[in-house]
Design an enzyme around this catalytic site. Structure first.
Site, PDB file in Angstrom:
ATOM      1  N   HIS A 184      16.048  -2.664  13.466  1.00 32.83           N
ATOM      2  CA  HIS A 184      17.195  -3.550  13.658  1.00 32.83           C
ATOM      3  C   HIS A 184      17.105  -4.263  15.002  1.00 32.83           C
ATOM      4  CE1 HIS A 184      18.371  -0.038  16.023  1.00 32.83           C
ATOM      5  NE2 HIS A 184      19.157  -0.868  16.709  1.00 32.83           N
ATOM      6  N   HIS A 209      15.438  -7.515  20.627  1.00 32.83           N
ATOM      7  CA  HIS A 209      14.179  -6.843  20.324  1.00 32.83           C
ATOM      8  C   HIS A 209      14.430  -5.749  19.295  1.00 32.83           C
ATOM      9  CE1 HIS A 209      16.021  -4.304  23.411  1.00 32.83           C
ATOM     10  NE2 HIS A 209      15.413  -3.292  22.794  1.00 32.83           N
TER      11      HIS A 209
END
Length: 196
Positions: A133, A44
């Site tokens: 990220h 995630h």
């Protein structure tokens, strides 16, 4: 509760990322075991980390977050690039980037707005400045990771459209291998994305 607001890639994107990571992870696990690799279902992009979130603050945050999300359009993103936190010469985290740059800039605006909403709701907001990220591996102690960053930087895609932000509760030590167990508590569909 311990929680975070995040973007969760769709299953087909997770499968592509996993296909890219598998031979690299397998090589590490066979030869070095330097890294603890993220489970595919836990990939995630954390927008806001909430180490202490009360139910009252969660309700207020979700109310504000729903209004915020309704004003945002779905956002096309691409998994590209790689890096290490805090730096490749003393890495504790390996990550794949999310871009391109105009998308990353928009995600930084989202993170700031949601941090503000969380703070106004009375939530404790944690973490370092936002950098879009996907965390793919962690280490218990700093390691030289320049080779890993170069290897992971060859990722090419995949692309997906962000249509919602989710509030995820993290239950430490309750997942496989004493990892956290994640539970989606709420979904905030972006305007124009349709029902969750």
């Amino acid at each position: 509760m311990r929680a975070f607001l995040a973007i969760v890639p769709p299953q087909e994107v997770v499968a592509e990322v996993e296909q890219f990571l598998r031979p690299r992870r397998d090589s590490d696990q066979q030869h070095h075991r330097d890294w603890r690799w993220t489970l595919p279902e836990q990939l995630h992009v954390t927008l806001v980390f909430l180490p202490e979130l009360t139910e009252t603050a969660a309700d207020q945050l979700l109310e504000a977050g729903s209004v915020w999300a309704a004003r945002r359009e779905p956002l096309p993103v691409r998994v590209q690039g790689a890096g290490a936190f805090p730096a490749p010469d003393r890495a504790r985290v390996l990550w794949l980037g999310v871009g391109p740059e105009d998308t990353a800039a928009e995600l930084r605006r989202w993170a700031r707005a949601l941090r503000d909403a969380a703070g106004h709701a009375g939530a404790v907001v944690g973490g370092t400045p936002f950098s879009p990220h996907l965390t793919v591996a962690r280490s218990g102690r700093p390691k030289r990771a320049g080779r890993w960053v170069q290897t992971l930087d060859t990722v090419d895609g995949p692309e997906f459209t962000v249509s919602e932000v989710v509030l995820v509760e993290s239950h430490l030590g309750e997942g496989p291998g004493r990892r956290p167990r994640y539970e989606v508590r709420a979904r905030l569909p972006l305007g124009g994305a349709g029902p969750p």
